[in-house]
Motif scaffolding. Structure first.
Motif, PDB file in Angstrom:
ATOM      1  N   VAL A   1       0.867  -1.178   0.000  1.00 54.10           N
ATOM      2  CA  VAL A   1       0.000   0.000   0.000  1.00 54.10           C
ATOM      3  C   VAL A   1       0.901   1.224   0.000  1.00 54.10           C
ATOM      4  O   VAL A   1       1.634   1.463   0.949  1.00 54.10           O
ATOM      5  CB  VAL A   1      -0.945   0.027   1.224  1.00 54.10           C
ATOM      6  CG1 VAL A   1      -1.736   1.331   1.257  1.00 54.10           C
ATOM      7  CG2 VAL A   1      -1.881  -1.168   1.197  1.00 54.10           C
ATOM      8  N   PRO A   2       0.871   1.993  -1.091  1.00 48.22           N
ATOM      9  CA  PRO A   2       1.730   3.177  -1.128  1.00 48.22           C
ATOM     10  C   PRO A   2       1.243   4.247  -0.168  1.00 48.22           C
ATOM     11  O   PRO A   2       0.051   4.391   0.069  1.00 48.22           O
ATOM     12  CB  PRO A   2       1.605   3.658  -2.582  1.00 48.22           C
ATOM     13  CG  PRO A   2       0.306   3.123  -3.059  1.00 48.22           C
ATOM     14  CD  PRO A   2       0.064   1.838  -2.300  1.00 48.22           C
TER      15      PRO A   2
ATOM     16  N   VAL B   1      -8.498  11.712   0.916  1.00 49.66           N
ATOM     17  CA  VAL B   1      -7.143  11.645   1.453  1.00 49.66           C
ATOM     18  C   VAL B   1      -6.091  11.671   0.359  1.00 49.66           C
ATOM     19  O   VAL B   1      -4.924  11.933   0.635  1.00 49.66           O
ATOM     20  CB  VAL B   1      -6.938  10.398   2.349  1.00 49.66           C
ATOM     21  CG1 VAL B   1      -7.828  10.467   3.570  1.00 49.66           C
ATOM     22  CG2 VAL B   1      -7.115   9.121   1.585  1.00 49.66           C
ATOM     23  N   ALA B   2      -6.497  11.387  -0.868  1.00 52.52           N
ATOM     24  CA  ALA B   2      -5.568  11.400  -1.997  1.00 52.52           C
ATOM     25  C   ALA B   2      -6.372  11.677  -3.264  1.00 52.52           C
ATOM     26  O   ALA B   2      -7.595  11.544  -3.281  1.00 52.52           O
ATOM     27  CB  ALA B   2      -4.836  10.068  -2.104  1.00 52.52           C
ATOM     28  N   ALA B   3      -5.677  12.060  -4.322  1.00 55.94           N
ATOM     29  CA  ALA B   3      -6.337  12.339  -5.596  1.00 55.94           C
ATOM     30  C   ALA B   3      -6.914  11.062  -6.188  1.00 55.94           C
ATOM     31  O   ALA B   3      -6.354   9.974  -6.032  1.00 55.94           O
ATOM     32  CB  ALA B   3      -5.343  12.968  -6.565  1.00 55.94           C
TER      33      ALA B   3
ATOM     34  N   GLY C   1      -3.031   6.283  -9.710  1.00 51.82           N
ATOM     35  CA  GLY C   1      -1.659   5.771  -9.715  1.00 51.82           C
ATOM     36  C   GLY C   1      -1.354   4.749  -8.645  1.00 51.82           C
ATOM     37  O   GLY C   1      -0.213   4.676  -8.180  1.00 51.82           O
ATOM     38  N   THR C   2      -2.329   3.949  -8.234  1.00 55.03           N
ATOM     39  CA  THR C   2      -2.094   2.982  -7.151  1.00 55.03           C
ATOM     40  C   THR C   2      -2.175   1.532  -7.622  1.00 55.03           C
ATOM     41  O   THR C   2      -2.371   0.630  -6.818  1.00 55.03           O
ATOM     42  CB  THR C   2      -3.079   3.207  -5.990  1.00 55.03           C
ATOM     43  OG1 THR C   2      -4.423   3.106  -6.467  1.00 55.03           O
ATOM     44  CG2 THR C   2      -2.851   4.569  -5.334  1.00 55.03           C
ATOM     45  N   GLY C   3      -2.012   1.298  -8.919  1.00 50.81           N
ATOM     46  CA  GLY C   3      -1.938  -0.068  -9.414  1.00 50.81           C
ATOM     47  C   GLY C   3      -3.243  -0.558 -10.006  1.00 50.81           C
ATOM     48  O   GLY C   3      -4.200   0.178 -10.189  1.00 50.81           O
ATOM     49  N   ASP C   4      -3.225  -1.877 -10.325  1.00 44.78           N
ATOM     50  CA  ASP C   4      -4.384  -2.514 -10.945  1.00 44.78           C
ATOM     51  C   ASP C   4      -4.698  -3.798 -10.200  1.00 44.78           C
ATOM     52  O   ASP C   4      -3.843  -4.695 -10.195  1.00 44.78           O
ATOM     53  CB  ASP C   4      -4.095  -2.796 -12.417  1.00 44.78           C
ATOM     54  CG  ASP C   4      -5.310  -3.322 -13.159  1.00 44.78           C
ATOM     55  OD1 ASP C   4      -6.439  -3.001 -12.745  1.00 44.78           O
ATOM     56  OD2 ASP C   4      -5.125  -4.046 -14.161  1.00 44.78           O
ATOM     57  N   PRO C   5      -5.815  -3.902  -9.542  1.00 45.87           N
ATOM     58  CA  PRO C   5      -6.838  -2.870  -9.439  1.00 45.87           C
ATOM     59  C   PRO C   5      -6.376  -1.738  -8.527  1.00 45.87           C
ATOM     60  O   PRO C   5      -5.558  -1.951  -7.640  1.00 45.87           O
ATOM     61  CB  PRO C   5      -8.038  -3.609  -8.837  1.00 45.87           C
ATOM     62  CG  PRO C   5      -7.444  -4.742  -8.071  1.00 45.87           C
ATOM     63  CD  PRO C   5      -6.189  -5.116  -8.795  1.00 45.87           C
ATOM     64  N   PRO C   6      -6.923  -0.536  -8.742  1.00 50.39           N
ATOM     65  CA  PRO C   6      -6.492   0.599  -7.928  1.00 50.39           C
ATOM     66  C   PRO C   6      -7.010   0.482  -6.493  1.00 50.39           C
ATOM     67  O   PRO C   6      -7.986  -0.216  -6.223  1.00 50.39           O
ATOM     68  CB  PRO C   6      -7.132   1.800  -8.624  1.00 50.39           C
ATOM     69  CG  PRO C   6      -8.320   1.237  -9.332  1.00 50.39           C
ATOM     70  CD  PRO C   6      -7.934  -0.168  -9.728  1.00 50.39           C
ATOM     71  N   LEU C   7      -6.330   1.161  -5.587  1.00 52.39           N
ATOM     72  CA  LEU C   7      -6.833   1.277  -4.225  1.00 52.39           C
ATOM     73  C   LEU C   7      -8.098   2.122  -4.250  1.00 52.39           C
ATOM     74  O   LEU C   7      -8.222   3.046  -5.062  1.00 52.39           O
ATOM     75  CB  LEU C   7      -5.795   1.939  -3.320  1.00 52.39           C
ATOM     76  CG  LEU C   7      -4.541   1.123  -3.040  1.00 52.39           C
ATOM     77  CD1 LEU C   7      -3.506   1.981  -2.324  1.00 52.39           C
ATOM     78  CD2 LEU C   7      -4.870  -0.121  -2.227  1.00 52.39           C
TER      79      LEU C   7
END
Length: 175
Positions: A16-17, A62-64, A85-91
């Protein structure tokens, strides 16, 4: 990875970024109930964290990301945001109970910036009053939403250097 930095705040989720730079409500709300992952997909647990928040408090992204849901579920206002920008699937973060008004309205498909107001805390929630339930998922897997926050937000702030008192200054060389 190490824990999130406070008692009862749970362990940081691998993969988790750290993308958030602020809490969804307030500056540093009390965590009334932490994340308790279920042992099985349908098992008992607490699939998010409950943050102290009075009715009417602004709820912020909390984030875009992009709003993936904004509506009512079982009588409560819910907003979900897929994080950019949190991957696939996205967060995906979830917030409830959230009231959306004419002055603050988000709809499915809206792009939101980090810190943008999504709505306000409704007076009553599903399992606690005076709180915001904040969740985090990747696909169908629930994760600890506190893992989105940098450790200094969980610990109360970045380190601060203080003056050293009672220590003599070093001798200066003579010229």
């Amino acid at each position: 990875m190490p824990g999130t930095g406070g008692p009862g705040l749970g362990a940081r989720d691998a993969g988790v970024p750290v993308v958030a730079r602020g809490w969804p409500v307030g500056d540093r709300p009390a965590v009334l109930r932490g994340w308790e992952p279920p042992a099985t997909p349908y098992g008992r647990g607490h699939r998010g964290v409950d943050l102290a928040a009075p009715a009417g408090a602004p709820v912020r992204a909390v984030a875009a990301g992009t709003v993936s849901f904004a509506g009512r579920v079982a009588g409560r206002g819910v907003v979900s945001v897929e994080l950019t920008g949190t991957g696939d699937p996205p967060l995906r973060t979830t917030y409830e109970p959230v009231a959306v008004s004419e002055s603050v309205s988000v709809e499915k498909g809206d792009d939101v910036a980090a810190g943008e107001v999504l709505g306000t805390v409704e007076p009553t929630g599903s399992h606690c009053t005076g709180c915001l339930h904040w969740g985090l998922l990747r696909g169908d897997v629930y994760l600890d939403p506190l893992s989105l926050l940098p450790p200094w937000l969980l610990d109360g702030g970045p380190p601060v250097l203080l003056p050293v008192l009672g220590v003599p200054e070093p001798a200066r060389p003579r010229a």
